[in-house]
Design an enzyme around this catalytic site. Structure first.
Site, PDB file in Angstrom:
ATOM      1  N   ARG A 189       0.889  -1.109  -0.149  1.00 11.90           N
ATOM      2  CA  ARG A 189       0.090  -0.066   0.122  1.00 11.90           C
ATOM      3  C   ARG A 189       0.754   1.231   0.170  1.00 11.90           C
ATOM      4  O   ARG A 189       2.075   1.139  -0.062  1.00 11.90           O
ATOM      5  CB  ARG A 189      -1.013   0.261   1.257  1.00 11.90           C
ATOM      6  CG  ARG A 189      -0.793  -0.757   2.647  1.00 11.90           C
ATOM      7  CD  ARG A 189       0.426  -0.180   3.206  1.00 11.90           C
ATOM      8  NE  ARG A 189       0.232   1.429   3.103  1.00 11.90           N
ATOM      9  CZ  ARG A 189       1.186   2.291   3.606  1.00 11.90           C
ATOM     10  NH1 ARG A 189       2.500   1.756   3.685  1.00 11.90           N
ATOM     11  NH2 ARG A 189       0.897   3.446   3.706  1.00 11.90           N
ATOM     12  N   GLY A 190       0.342   2.340  -0.013  1.00 12.28           N
ATOM     13  CA  GLY A 190       1.117   3.539  -0.087  1.00 12.28           C
ATOM     14  C   GLY A 190       0.923   3.962  -1.461  1.00 12.28           C
ATOM     15  O   GLY A 190       1.224   3.126  -2.516  1.00 12.28           O
ATOM     16  N   ALA A 191       0.691   5.116  -2.024  1.00 14.91           N
ATOM     17  CA  ALA A 191       0.354   5.404  -3.604  1.00 14.91           C
ATOM     18  C   ALA A 191       1.553   5.182  -4.459  1.00 14.91           C
ATOM     19  O   ALA A 191       1.375   4.526  -5.257  1.00 14.91           O
ATOM     20  CB  ALA A 191       0.064   7.078  -3.420  1.00 14.91           C
ATOM     21  N   ARG A 196      -7.541   0.380  -6.405  1.00 19.09           N
ATOM     22  CA  ARG A 196      -7.521   1.522  -5.606  1.00 19.09           C
ATOM     23  C   ARG A 196      -7.627   2.932  -6.170  1.00 19.09           C
ATOM     24  O   ARG A 196      -6.813   3.188  -6.904  1.00 19.09           O
ATOM     25  CB  ARG A 196      -6.240   1.583  -4.666  1.00 19.09           C
ATOM     26  CG  ARG A 196      -5.759   0.050  -4.084  1.00 19.09           C
ATOM     27  CD  ARG A 196      -5.555   0.036  -2.687  1.00 19.09           C
ATOM     28  NE  ARG A 196      -6.126   0.996  -1.612  1.00 19.09           N
ATOM     29  CZ  ARG A 196      -5.373   1.581  -0.665  1.00 19.09           C
ATOM     30  NH1 ARG A 196      -4.150   1.352  -0.369  1.00 19.09           N
ATOM     31  NH2 ARG A 196      -6.237   2.360   0.326  1.00 19.09           N
ATOM     32  N   GLN A 230      -2.245   1.978  10.032  1.00 13.71           N
ATOM     33  CA  GLN A 230      -1.066   2.040   9.138  1.00 13.71           C
ATOM     34  C   GLN A 230       0.319   3.052  10.028  1.00 13.71           C
ATOM     35  O   GLN A 230       1.349   2.986   9.880  1.00 13.71           O
ATOM     36  CB  GLN A 230      -1.351   2.731   7.766  1.00 13.71           C
ATOM     37  CG  GLN A 230      -1.653   2.002   6.617  1.00 13.71           C
ATOM     38  CD  GLN A 230      -3.400   2.204   6.810  1.00 13.71           C
ATOM     39  OE1 GLN A 230      -3.970   2.545   7.814  1.00 13.71           O
ATOM     40  NE2 GLN A 230      -3.987   2.093   5.788  1.00 13.71           N
ATOM     41  N   ASP A 245      -2.178  10.937  -1.774  1.00 13.08           N
ATOM     42  CA  ASP A 245      -2.593   9.905  -2.817  1.00 13.08           C
ATOM     43  C   ASP A 245      -2.985  10.844  -3.905  1.00 13.08           C
ATOM     44  O   ASP A 245      -2.996   9.975  -5.129  1.00 13.08           O
ATOM     45  CB  ASP A 245      -3.899   9.265  -2.154  1.00 13.08           C
ATOM     46  CG  ASP A 245      -3.346   8.052  -1.201  1.00 13.08           C
ATOM     47  OD1 ASP A 245      -2.937   8.681  -0.120  1.00 13.08           O
ATOM     48  OD2 ASP A 245      -3.192   6.921  -2.057  1.00 13.08           O
ATOM     49  N   ASN A 300      -5.593  12.442   0.988  1.00 14.44           N
ATOM     50  CA  ASN A 300      -4.826  11.762   1.681  1.00 14.44           C
ATOM     51  C   ASN A 300      -5.466  10.911   2.705  1.00 14.44           C
ATOM     52  O   ASN A 300      -6.565  10.851   2.720  1.00 14.44           O
ATOM     53  CB  ASN A 300      -3.707  12.440   2.446  1.00 14.44           C
ATOM     54  CG  ASN A 300      -2.575  11.656   3.008  1.00 14.44           C
ATOM     55  OD1 ASN A 300      -2.090  10.857   2.228  1.00 14.44           O
ATOM     56  ND2 ASN A 300      -2.128  11.799   4.069  1.00 14.44           N
ATOM     57  N   LYS A 301      -4.813   9.807   3.491  1.00 12.41           N
ATOM     58  CA  LYS A 301      -5.507   9.040   4.176  1.00 12.41           C
ATOM     59  C   LYS A 301      -6.614   9.805   5.213  1.00 12.41           C
ATOM     60  O   LYS A 301      -6.198  10.805   5.667  1.00 12.41           O
ATOM     61  CB  LYS A 301      -4.461   8.431   5.035  1.00 12.41           C
ATOM     62  CG  LYS A 301      -5.032   7.419   6.278  1.00 12.41           C
ATOM     63  CD  LYS A 301      -5.947   6.283   5.769  1.00 12.41           C
ATOM     64  CE  LYS A 301      -5.261   5.404   4.590  1.00 12.41           C
ATOM     65  NZ  LYS A 301      -6.245   4.627   4.152  1.00 12.41           N
TER      66      LYS A 301
HETATM   67  O1  MRU Z   1      -4.403   3.165   2.126  1.00 11.13           O
HETATM   68  P1  MRU Z   1      -3.079   3.477   2.283  1.00 11.13           P
HETATM   69  O2  MRU Z   1      -2.358   2.845   3.372  1.00 11.13           O
HETATM   70  O3  MRU Z   1      -2.380   3.089   0.865  1.00 11.13           O
HETATM   71  O4  MRU Z   1      -2.748   4.841   2.341  1.00 11.13           O
HETATM   72  C1  MRU Z   1      -1.697   5.580   2.290  1.00 11.13           C
HETATM   73  C2  MRU Z   1      -1.448   7.267   2.341  1.00 11.13           C
HETATM   74  O5  MRU Z   1      -2.626   7.641   2.801  1.00 11.13           O
HETATM   75  C3  MRU Z   1      -0.119   7.736   2.323  1.00 11.13           C
HETATM   76  O6  MRU Z   1      -0.083   8.769   3.099  1.00 11.13           O
HETATM   77  C4  MRU Z   1      -0.227   8.064   0.695  1.00 11.13           C
HETATM   78  O7  MRU Z   1      -0.152   6.966   0.022  1.00 11.13           O
HETATM   79  C5  MRU Z   1       1.205   8.531   0.546  1.00 11.13           C
HETATM   80  S1  MRU Z   1       2.607   7.480   0.530  1.00 11.13           S
HETATM   81  C6  MRU Z   1       4.100   8.017   0.147  1.00 11.13           C
END
Ligand code: MRU
Length: 342
Positions: A34-36, A79, A186, A227, A237-238
């Site tokens: 996960r993470g963009a 996603r 996370q 994201d 973002n999250k």
């Molecule tokens: O749902 P996730 O864990 O993929 O969400 C991740 C985030 O919101 C991060 O802040 C974002 O992707 C940036 S990662 C460099």
């Protein structure tokens, strides 16, 4: 391909083999990776792995293209908020559509080269984001972050956490605070784990305690990832990021968003144009085994929120620091990218 299954952290470090396109899509959907930026890299590597499989099995080029295109469409739907995923997949789709490779082995090689270019480009972007971000930290090194925007979310040293790693590398003292990040944790599972691996001091708080933190012991700065960033500077973002931005504004704390230009989506005019992923109710009802929500209650579980641009002090990309008005600053940053496909 082999991934570190992030759903098993911090208890266990488990490597998982993905053998099919279905495995790859499932791993991204279930947040095993996960993470963009990292889901973009993983999708690209996965499509390249399909190419290698086809080459080994002697599958003809046209069939490989059909399979890879089908997989690409499923990956992009897995996603929807993280634009880096679509950005990376489209780069591989361009390779699939190019007339240059006449057979499966040639096409497989080109897919692998492009996937590796995406990974190494991301690693370089992280470092440059870190350099620009570090310049903003000044004397204050008590950093509040959210979710995980570090090594576990990218191909390098992270985005929001990149200045933290560079500060540490340069012998500066730095402390990180992170909200646990309900419902999938996370922050407490991943950010706390990776910073611990690097020997960086980290404190976890419940998401509900953030207001008290600002009231009693405000951080020097808030650093978060993104994201997707719309053309006007609104940031997806999250979920929970928006609340942090309001608290930061109320308490006079700078609120920085750190992300590569691959996260900027100039086709989304404002945050209202960004699709927000909603996830299964069970993540809230019984996320880690026990039932924690009364059965009769319905659940609202958006994975992301949108922070309006006027709450963002600056957006830090690998191209430099963008300040309001964001429309022109982000357009300039995106158009100054010189790397191929960037
Ligand atoms: O749902 P996730 O864990 O993929 O969400 C991740 C985030 O919101 C991060 O802040 C974002 O992707 C940036 S990662 C460099």
């Amino acid at each position: 391909m082999v991934i570190l299954d992030q759903t098993r952290l911090p208890e266990e470090q488990v490597e998982l083999e993905l053998r099919t396109a279905d495995d790859l899509v499932e791993a991204i959907r279930a947040l095993r990776v996960r993470g963009a930026p990292l889901i973009g890299i993983t999708a690209a590597m996965g499509l390249a792995a399909l190419g290698r499989q086809a080459e080994r099995a002697g599958i003809p080029r046209n069939e490989l293209i059909r399979e890879a295109r089908d997989c690409a469409a499923r990956l992009m739907a897995a996603r929807p908020t993280a634009v880096n995923l679509a950005w990376a997949v489209k780069r591989l789709e361009r390779v699939l559509g190019a007339p240059t490779s006449t057979d499966s082995p040639g096409l497989a090689r080109r897919l692998a080269e492009e996937a590796e270019a995406i990974r190494s480009q991301d690693a370089r972007m992280c470092r440059r984001i870190g350099e620009h971000g570090l310049a903003l930290l000044g004397g204050g090194h008590r950093v509040l972050t959210h979710c995980n925007a570090g090594v576990l979310a990218t191909g390098g040293i992270g985005t929001a956490l990149a200045p933290v790693y560079l500060a540490r590398e340069r012998g500066m003292s730095v402390r990180v605070l992170v909200g646990e990040t309900r419902p999938l944790l996370q922050g407490s599972r991943l950010t706390a784990w990776e910073l611990g691996q690097a020997g960086i001091e980290v404190t976890v708080l419940t998401d509900g305690a953030t207001g008290a933190l600002f009231h009693l012991e405000p951080p020097d700065v808030v650093l978060v990832g993104a994201d997707r960033i719309a053309a006007n500077g609104d940031v997806a973002n999250k979920v929970g990021t928006y609340s942090l931005a309001i608290l930061a504004r109320h308490h006079g704390v700078p609120f920085y968003v750190l992300a590569p230009t691959s996260t900027v989506d100039l086709e989304a005019e404002t945050g209202g144009d960004i699709p927000i992923e909603h996830r299964a109710a069970d993540e809230v009802r019984r996320g880690f085994g026990r039932t924690t929500t009364a059965e009769h209650a319905t659940v609202w579980n958006p994975a992301f929120d949108v922070t309006p641009a006027d709450l963002v002090t600056a957006v830090v990309t690998e191209q430099g620091i963008c300040r309001p008005p964001y429309r022109s600053a982000l357009r300039d940053a995106a158009s100054s990218v010189t790397e191929p496909g960037g």
